[in-house]
Design a protein around this motif. Structure first.
Motif, PDB file in Angstrom:
ATOM      1  N   UNK A 112      26.301  43.312  26.333  1.00 23.99           N
ATOM      2  CA  UNK A 112      26.568  42.596  27.574  1.00 23.99           C
ATOM      3  C   UNK A 112      25.348  42.607  28.494  1.00 23.99           C
ATOM      4  N   UNK A 113      24.587  43.694  28.443  1.00 26.72           N
ATOM      5  CA  UNK A 113      23.336  43.720  29.216  1.00 26.72           C
ATOM      6  C   UNK A 113      22.387  42.636  28.714  1.00 26.72           C
ATOM      7  N   UNK A 114      22.359  42.487  27.363  1.00 25.15           N
ATOM      8  CA  UNK A 114      21.498  41.452  26.788  1.00 25.15           C
ATOM      9  C   UNK A 114      21.937  40.067  27.241  1.00 25.15           C
ATOM     10  N   UNK A 170      32.950  40.110  22.797  1.00 19.82           N
ATOM     11  CA  UNK A 170      32.477  41.505  22.859  1.00 19.82           C
ATOM     12  C   UNK A 170      33.592  42.376  23.426  1.00 19.82           C
ATOM     13  N   UNK A 171      33.779  43.528  22.826  1.00 15.32           N
ATOM     14  CA  UNK A 171      34.832  44.436  23.261  1.00 15.32           C
ATOM     15  C   UNK A 171      34.568  45.027  24.633  1.00 15.32           C
ATOM     16  N   UNK A 172      35.481  45.886  25.094  1.00 17.89           N
ATOM     17  CA  UNK A 172      35.361  46.466  26.435  1.00 17.89           C
ATOM     18  C   UNK A 172      34.229  47.485  26.524  1.00 17.89           C
ATOM     19  N   UNK A 173      33.839  47.785  27.769  1.00 12.32           N
ATOM     20  CA  UNK A 173      32.866  48.848  28.041  1.00 12.32           C
ATOM     21  C   UNK A 173      33.558  49.916  28.876  1.00 12.32           C
ATOM     22  N   UNK A 174      32.851  51.008  29.113  1.00 13.73           N
ATOM     23  CA  UNK A 174      33.429  52.086  29.915  1.00 13.73           C
ATOM     24  C   UNK A 174      33.819  51.563  31.299  1.00 13.73           C
ATOM     25  N   UNK A 175      34.922  52.090  31.810  1.00 17.47           N
ATOM     26  CA  UNK A 175      35.475  51.591  33.075  1.00 17.47           C
ATOM     27  C   UNK A 175      34.466  51.686  34.210  1.00 17.47           C
ATOM     28  N   UNK A 176      33.631  52.734  34.186  1.00 18.87           N
ATOM     29  CA  UNK A 176      32.673  52.919  35.272  1.00 18.87           C
ATOM     30  C   UNK A 176      31.587  51.843  35.275  1.00 18.87           C
ATOM     31  N   UNK A 231      33.092  46.761  35.942  1.00 13.14           N
ATOM     32  CA  UNK A 231      33.007  45.842  37.073  1.00 13.14           C
ATOM     33  C   UNK A 231      31.561  45.433  37.354  1.00 13.14           C
ATOM     34  N   UNK A 232      30.656  46.391  37.286  1.00  6.90           N
ATOM     35  CA  UNK A 232      29.261  46.119  37.631  1.00  6.90           C
ATOM     36  C   UNK A 232      28.624  45.139  36.645  1.00  6.90           C
ATOM     37  N   UNK A 272      27.405  41.297  37.407  1.00  7.34           N
ATOM     38  CA  UNK A 272      26.019  40.892  37.158  1.00  7.34           C
ATOM     39  C   UNK A 272      25.979  39.593  36.350  1.00  7.34           C
ATOM     40  N   UNK A 273      26.818  39.509  35.311  1.00  9.78           N
ATOM     41  CA  UNK A 273      26.831  38.324  34.451  1.00  9.78           C
ATOM     42  C   UNK A 273      27.359  37.109  35.207  1.00  9.78           C
ATOM     43  N   UNK A 274      28.480  37.289  35.904  1.00  8.59           N
ATOM     44  CA  UNK A 274      29.098  36.179  36.638  1.00  8.59           C
ATOM     45  C   UNK A 274      28.182  35.674  37.744  1.00  8.59           C
ATOM     46  N   UNK A 275      27.467  36.595  38.383  1.00  9.99           N
ATOM     47  CA  UNK A 275      26.563  36.202  39.470  1.00  9.99           C
ATOM     48  C   UNK A 275      25.491  35.255  38.957  1.00  9.99           C
TER      49      UNK A 275
END
Length: 600
Positions: free
Chosen positions: A370-372, A403-409, A412-413, A417-420
């Motif tokens: 997701x960072x990529x 892509x599957x889920x990431x850690x809850x912490x 949101x961030x 970042x992606x939606x922005x």
């Protein structure tokens, strides 16, 4: 109290030494019987004896050996006398070889080995017997040195006397010393027994007082409500009873029966308590087995989410809570059941840890993916290639969903970042499209004006002037940008219909019309699919190279024609016509490529 102890017979040394006197008549008869055997018979007898017990046949083996060599000596002497009687010198006499003697020696060798083994075993047995006798003497000695308990050791001392007298093989050098010690210890014991007799009556009285007190204490335990404590106290009373010496013979049975009756009642109460406790333990055992089976029946392979694992964890913790409320099972099963239950719990939490570890690793991988995507989106957010970039961002959004889920912490961030980045691009695109729509509307009006002007060209207008006007209006049409999408097809059809009519009436170049048609196609592809536009450009370039090759071939072939030939002249004109057609096609391809480049 007078008691007669058995004293040892003074001639026992001979008995223990195991000495046996063989009658002279029996020995004489044995020698006479073996002397009548031939050497062959002696060897046969010896062969049988060697297989027997060494102790039983050793004397007979020696007799046969002596008889053999005695006969051999006689036979050699007789042969020597016969040799001399025949006139031969005695010094030249040589006995005949004795093949049987080798057999005799072989059998005797085997017997000697067996005899050596037997002797060693006998010596070992004698040493063990000696050690056992010495241990008996040591215990007898310790009894005689304990004058306070001499009466209590009476029976044991008699047993030791009897054990010592049992006949057995001993080293001959030790026999005399052993018996001297034995006689000394027996005499000391009798002396001490006589001295302690006077003290025995006093001990009886004191022992009676102590045992009577123990009877009272045992009977008092029947009033104790704590059954287990009473039972344990009774064991201590029994230990004390065993430690107290005897009482007068006429009082022993009654006193013991009194103590035993009280003990029996205490034991019955304890037994009843124990049976009740066994029933409770049995129920606890069944309940614990049920808990073990319940946790073992859980199919951990079906737990594929955090929620399912959390629910299963609550179930296991609930089972552990129930386990803690249960009392002990039987001593035999309690530890086994605990180990079984704990093993199942450990396996559950180990599998849970493995699952959470694997999920965390996948979440970490998902975070990197997701960072990529965020980086790609951020790199495109300022692009003004609205169509291509929008397609890419939509594709990135679709990929994000796979892509599957990431850690809850981080969830949101990373999403923000992606939606922005995506929202920024589409906001810019929408702003741009708002101004584009105004331009497209203006373009629509301009193209309608061109259509109106094309309609004004009538048959009365000079054809040359009309062709020029048509070409100028076509160029102007192609220079005008996009119109609103919903109006595009309608206005293009109207435009193209007018051109077809004018081209036909004015006999205009077909390529111009073809280019005009292609222009509409390019505009449509530019609006919908840039990739298709790229592929069309590649196709045109390949076609251009093909046409170029054909033109070169005609140019090469035209040089071989003989111009003076009448037939060659007609062929030359045909080739020139085809070459001109190829050039026109190449020119049209170039114009189409330029038109595509303009819309890319």
């Amino acid at each position: 109290m007078t008691t007669a102890l058995e004293k040892p017979d003074m001639n026992t040394e001979e008995l223990l030494a195991g000495q046996t006197i063989t009658p002279a008549e029996e020995e004489q008869n044995s020698v006479q019987s073996t002397s009548r055997l031939s050497r062959e018979e002696i060897i046969d007898s010896l062969r049988k004896l060697v297989e027997g017990s060494v102790e039983e046949v050793k004397d007979e083996v020696d007799e046969l050996k002596q008889a053999y060599y005695k006969q051999k000596k006689i036979e050699i002497e007789e042969a020597r006398n016969a040799f001399i009687a025949a006139g031969n010198p005695g010094v030249e006499f040589v006995p005949m070889p004795d093949e049987q003697e080798e057999t005799l020696k072989s059998l005797l060798s085997v017997f000697r080995e067996k005899k050596a083994e037997y002797t060693a075993l006998l010596e070992k047995q004698r040493e063990e017997n000696l050690e056992r006798k010495q241990q008996i003497l040591e215990e007898m000695k310790s009894i005689t040195e304990d004058s306070d308990n001499i009466n209590r050791q009476y029976t044991r001392f008699q047993e030791l006397q009897q054990s010592f007298k049992e006949p057995c093989e001993l080293p001959s050098a030790a026999v005399s010393g052993l018996w001297k010690k034995f006689q000394s210890y027996v005499e000391n014991f009798y002396d001490l027994l006589k001295i302690n007799k006077e003290l025995r009556d006093y001990d009886f009285k004191k022992n009676l007082e102590q045992k009577t007190a123990l009877c009272d204490a045992a009977e008092a335990l029947l009033a104790n409500d704590d059954v287990v404590a009473a039972f344990k106290q009774l064991q201590l009373l029994h230990d004390e009873w065993r430690g107290i010496g005897p009482v007068a013979k006429e009082l022993r049975e009654d006193l013991w029966n009194r103590f035993k009756d009280a003990s029996t009642e205490v034991n019955k109460r304890y037994q009843s308590f124990f049976e009740a406790r066994k029933e409770v333990e049995r129920k606890n055992e069944e309940a614990k087995i049920a808990l073990c089976e319940e946790i073992e029946s859980m199919d951990l392979s079906l737990l594929t989410s955090f929620a399912q694992w959390d629910d299963a964890t609550k179930q296991v913790l609930d089972l552990q809570g129930k386990w803690k409320t249960l009392g002990f099972a039987s001593r035999k099963m309690n530890n086994q059941l605990f180990e079984r239950f704990r093993k199942s719990c450990d396996e559950f939490f180990a599998k849970k840890a493995e699952y959470f570890k694997a999920v965390k690793e996948r979440m970490a991988e998902n975070l990197e993916k997701k960072k990529a995507l965020c980086e790609k989106a951020e790199a495109l957010k300022d692009s003004t290639d609205w169509k291509a970039t929008a397609d890419i961002l939509v594709a990135l959004q679709k990929e994000w969903k796979t892509i599957g889920p990431v850690a809850k912490k981080h969830s949101d961030a990373i999403w923000k970042r992606f939606v922005t980045a995506c929202d920024y691009f589409f906001a810019q695109k929408n702003e741009q499209l708002a101004s584009t729509r105004q331009v497209e509307q203006e373009n629509l009006e301009n193209k309608r004006g061109i259509i109106d002007k094309l309609k004004e060209i009538d048959e009365s207008m000079d054809s040359t002037e009309a062709v020029k006007i048509v070409r100028d209006l076509m160029a102007l049409w192609n220079s005008i940008g996009h119109v609103p999408f919903k109006e595009k097809d309608k206005i293009y059809k109207e435009y193209q219909s007018l051109l077809d009519t004018l081209f036909s009436r004015l006999n205009m170049n077909e390529n111009r019309n073809r280019l005009s048609n292609f222009s509409a196609t390019v505009q449509q592809m530019a609006d919908t699919n840039h990739d298709k536009l790229y592929r069309e450009r590649e196709r045109l370039l390949r076609m251009y190279e093909q046409k170029k090759g054909e033109l070169k071939t005609y140019e090469n072939n035209i040089g071989f024609l003989n111009i003076s030939s009448k037939k060659s002249g007609g062929l030359l004109k045909e080739m020139e016509r085809k070459m001109q057609k190829i050039r026109e096609d190449m020119q049209l391809i170039e114009q189409k490529v330029q038109l595509i480049d303009k819309n890319l």
